[in-house]
Design an enzyme around this catalytic site. Structure first.
Site, PDB file in Angstrom:
ATOM      1  N   GLN A   1      -1.519  33.574 -25.352  1.00 19.16           N
ATOM      2  CA  GLN A   1      -1.493  34.992 -25.013  1.00 19.16           C
ATOM      3  C   GLN A   1      -1.766  35.891 -26.218  1.00 19.16           C
ATOM      4  O   GLN A   1      -2.002  37.090 -26.049  1.00 19.16           O
ATOM      5  CB  GLN A   1      -0.145  35.376 -24.387  1.00 19.16           C
TER       6      GLN A   1
ATOM      7  N   HIS B   1       6.497  29.071 -16.434  1.00 20.41           N
ATOM      8  CA  HIS B   1       5.419  30.059 -16.634  1.00 20.41           C
ATOM      9  C   HIS B   1       4.725  29.847 -17.983  1.00 20.41           C
ATOM     10  O   HIS B   1       3.494  29.797 -18.066  1.00 20.41           O
ATOM     11  CB  HIS B   1       6.023  31.471 -16.535  1.00 20.41           C
ATOM     12  N   GLU B   2       5.518  29.696 -19.045  1.00 23.10           N
ATOM     13  CA  GLU B   2       4.917  29.547 -20.389  1.00 23.10           C
ATOM     14  C   GLU B   2       4.197  28.207 -20.523  1.00 23.10           C
ATOM     15  O   GLU B   2       3.154  28.111 -21.167  1.00 23.10           O
ATOM     16  CB  GLU B   2       5.971  29.699 -21.490  1.00 23.10           C
TER      17      GLU B   2
ATOM     18  N   CYS C   1       3.363  38.793 -15.608  1.00 19.48           N
ATOM     19  CA  CYS C   1       2.828  38.187 -16.830  1.00 19.48           C
ATOM     20  C   CYS C   1       2.353  39.294 -17.759  1.00 19.48           C
ATOM     21  O   CYS C   1       1.688  40.235 -17.315  1.00 19.48           O
ATOM     22  CB  CYS C   1       1.665  37.258 -16.482  1.00 19.48           C
ATOM     23  N   LEU C   2       2.685  39.165 -19.038  1.00 18.44           N
ATOM     24  CA  LEU C   2       2.273  40.175 -20.022  1.00 18.44           C
ATOM     25  C   LEU C   2       0.756  40.249 -20.149  1.00 18.44           C
ATOM     26  O   LEU C   2       0.226  41.242 -20.620  1.00 18.44           O
ATOM     27  CB  LEU C   2       2.892  39.861 -21.394  1.00 18.44           C
TER      28      LEU C   2
ATOM     29  N   GLY D   1       9.327  36.027 -22.345  1.00 18.49           N
ATOM     30  CA  GLY D   1       8.692  34.815 -22.837  1.00 18.49           C
ATOM     31  C   GLY D   1       7.265  35.107 -23.245  1.00 18.49           C
ATOM     32  O   GLY D   1       6.686  36.124 -22.833  1.00 18.49           O
TER      33      GLY D   1
ATOM     34  N   HIS E   1       0.836  28.462 -19.113  1.00 21.56           N
ATOM     35  CA  HIS E   1      -0.108  29.101 -20.040  1.00 21.56           C
ATOM     36  C   HIS E   1      -0.747  28.078 -20.975  1.00 21.56           C
ATOM     37  O   HIS E   1      -1.911  28.197 -21.340  1.00 21.56           O
ATOM     38  CB  HIS E   1       0.598  30.150 -20.904  1.00 21.56           C
TER      39      HIS E   1
HETATM   40 NI    NI Z   1       2.399  35.050 -18.824  1.00 19.71          NI
END
Ligand code: NI
Length: 163
Positions: free
Chosen positions: A51, A131-132, A89-90, A46, A135
């Protein structure tokens, strides 16, 4: 499609609130295509627009063995249950944390054509949606950690569930 630069903590853009997409035009389609490319390049499940430094309410998801999905102006309309998950998380490579997430969620929003969609999700899909959507309000999974010893250092290559 272009792979965009992933914003990493402590980049301040990750703590800002994203705005609703006012109209779905070519630039939004380009953003979605680039987000999908960037998520896939990073082996993520995701990605949220902040991000890559774009403060708009757009998220993309790609569950293992499935096609990518984009949701514009998503909102969680229902959450139920609670479970412990391991999350990464990226924007925070090299770490994973143990936190609590809902068992299931219902999310409404628009697809890339502007059609209203409603997604009922459980498991990893529900986790990724929460999670998204976090963000989009400048929140990160580390905000949900009960204590610092719930955060672990990991080899970034072993993280195949970054989001
Ligand atoms: Ni993330």
């Amino acid at each position: 499609m272009v792979v965009r630069q992933l914003r990493l903590l402590p980049d301040a853009v990750l703590r800002k609130k994203a705005k609703r997409v006012p109209a779905i035009d070519k630039s939004v389609h380009r953003l979605i295509d680039d987000m999908i490319e960037t998520m896939q390049q990073a082996n993520g499940v995701g990605l949220a627009a902040p991000q890559i430094g774009v403060l708009l309410r757009v998220v993309v998801l790609q569950m293992p063995e499935e096609e990518p999905v984009a949701i514009i102006n998503p909102e969680i309309v229902k959450r139920s249950g609670e479970r412990e998950v391991v999350e990464g998380c990226l924007s925070l490579p090299g770490y994973s944390g143990e936190i609590k997430r809902s068992n299931s969620v219902i999310v409404k929003g628009l697809d890339r054509q502007g059609k209203a969609i409603r997604i009922r999700a459980t498991g990893l899909r529900a986790q990724a949606l929460e999670h998204e959507l976090d963000h989009l309000r400048g929140s990160l999974y580390i905000d949900h950690l009960e204590s610092e010893d719930k955060l672990h250092q990991i080899e970034p290559e072993t993280d195949n569930r970054g989001m």
